[in-house]
Design a protein around this motif. Structure first.
Motif, PDB file in Angstrom:
ATOM      1  N   LEU A  53       0.833  -1.190   0.000  1.00 52.21           N
ATOM      2  CA  LEU A  53       0.000   0.000   0.000  1.00 52.21           C
ATOM      3  C   LEU A  53       0.876   1.252   0.000  1.00 52.21           C
ATOM      4  N   ALA A  54       0.379   2.323  -0.569  1.00 52.66           N
ATOM      5  CA  ALA A  54       1.123   3.583  -0.590  1.00 52.66           C
ATOM      6  C   ALA A  54       1.243   4.173   0.815  1.00 52.66           C
ATOM      7  N   PHE A  55       0.250   3.886   1.652  1.00 53.11           N
ATOM      8  CA  PHE A  55       0.263   4.331   3.042  1.00 53.11           C
ATOM      9  C   PHE A  55      -0.488   3.296   3.865  1.00 53.11           C
ATOM     10  N   LYS A  59      -3.241  -0.069  10.018  1.00 53.98           N
ATOM     11  CA  LYS A  59      -1.952  -0.666  10.384  1.00 53.98           C
ATOM     12  C   LYS A  59      -1.467  -1.751   9.415  1.00 53.98           C
ATOM     13  N   TYR A  60      -2.135  -1.927   8.280  1.00 52.61           N
ATOM     14  CA  TYR A  60      -1.666  -2.867   7.251  1.00 52.61           C
ATOM     15  C   TYR A  60      -0.820  -2.103   6.246  1.00 52.61           C
ATOM     16  N   THR A  61       0.294  -2.702   5.840  1.00 58.19           N
ATOM     17  CA  THR A  61       1.155  -2.069   4.845  1.00 58.19           C
ATOM     18  C   THR A  61       1.031  -2.730   3.477  1.00 58.19           C
ATOM     19  N   ASP A  62       0.355  -3.876   3.413  1.00 60.43           N
ATOM     20  CA  ASP A  62       0.064  -4.509   2.132  1.00 60.43           C
ATOM     21  C   ASP A  62      -1.340  -5.117   2.199  1.00 60.43           C
ATOM     22  N   ALA A  63      -1.879  -5.429   1.010  1.00 57.48           N
ATOM     23  CA  ALA A  63      -3.246  -5.952   0.943  1.00 57.48           C
ATOM     24  C   ALA A  63      -3.443  -6.644  -0.398  1.00 57.48           C
ATOM     25  N   TYR A  64      -4.551  -7.392  -0.510  1.00 55.64           N
ATOM     26  CA  TYR A  64      -4.911  -8.052  -1.766  1.00 55.64           C
ATOM     27  C   TYR A  64      -5.879  -7.173  -2.538  1.00 55.64           C
ATOM     28  N   TYR A  65      -5.617  -7.045  -3.827  1.00 56.06           N
ATOM     29  CA  TYR A  65      -6.448  -6.229  -4.701  1.00 56.06           C
ATOM     30  C   TYR A  65      -7.294  -7.133  -5.598  1.00 56.06           C
TER      31      TYR A  65
END
Length: 100
Positions: A53-55, A59-65
């Motif tokens: 993630l850009a920000f 509190k997650y820094t990555d995610a599934y799109y």
């Protein structure tokens, strides 16, 4: 019934979900975004996978799109968005109407 329009729908889902839970989300949203019956009614889907993630979001820094392109009745968008707002596993979503 009003005229169907083409929308791009991007859903950002928590990275903590296991593969089965993500598949359930995929099936759930495919059903939600299907405007009728038959193969042509189903939305096009692309799994963009896990991305940084850009920000931070919650509190997650990555995610599934998950990306969909679907023909939808504009009056159905608001109820879909409302259900997404109450889903704790969805970090963000975006509906964009495609021109043309």
């Amino acid at each position: 019934m009003s005229q169907l329009r083409v929308y791009e729908v991007t859903i950002i889902v928590q990275p903590d979900l296991d593969d089965d839970a993500r598949k359930q989300y995929l099936e759930k949203f495919t059903q939600t975004l299907t405007h009728g019956e038959g193969e042509e009614a189903a939305p096009n889907f692309e799994n963009w996978g896990k991305r940084q993630l850009a920000f931070p979001i919650r509190k997650y820094t990555d995610a599934y799109y998950l990306y969909f392109e679907a023909n939808l009745d504009p009056s159905k968008i608001r109820p879909i968005e409302k259900s997404m707002n109450y889903d704790e596993n969805i970090l963000r979503y975006l509906f964009v109407r495609k021109e043309g």
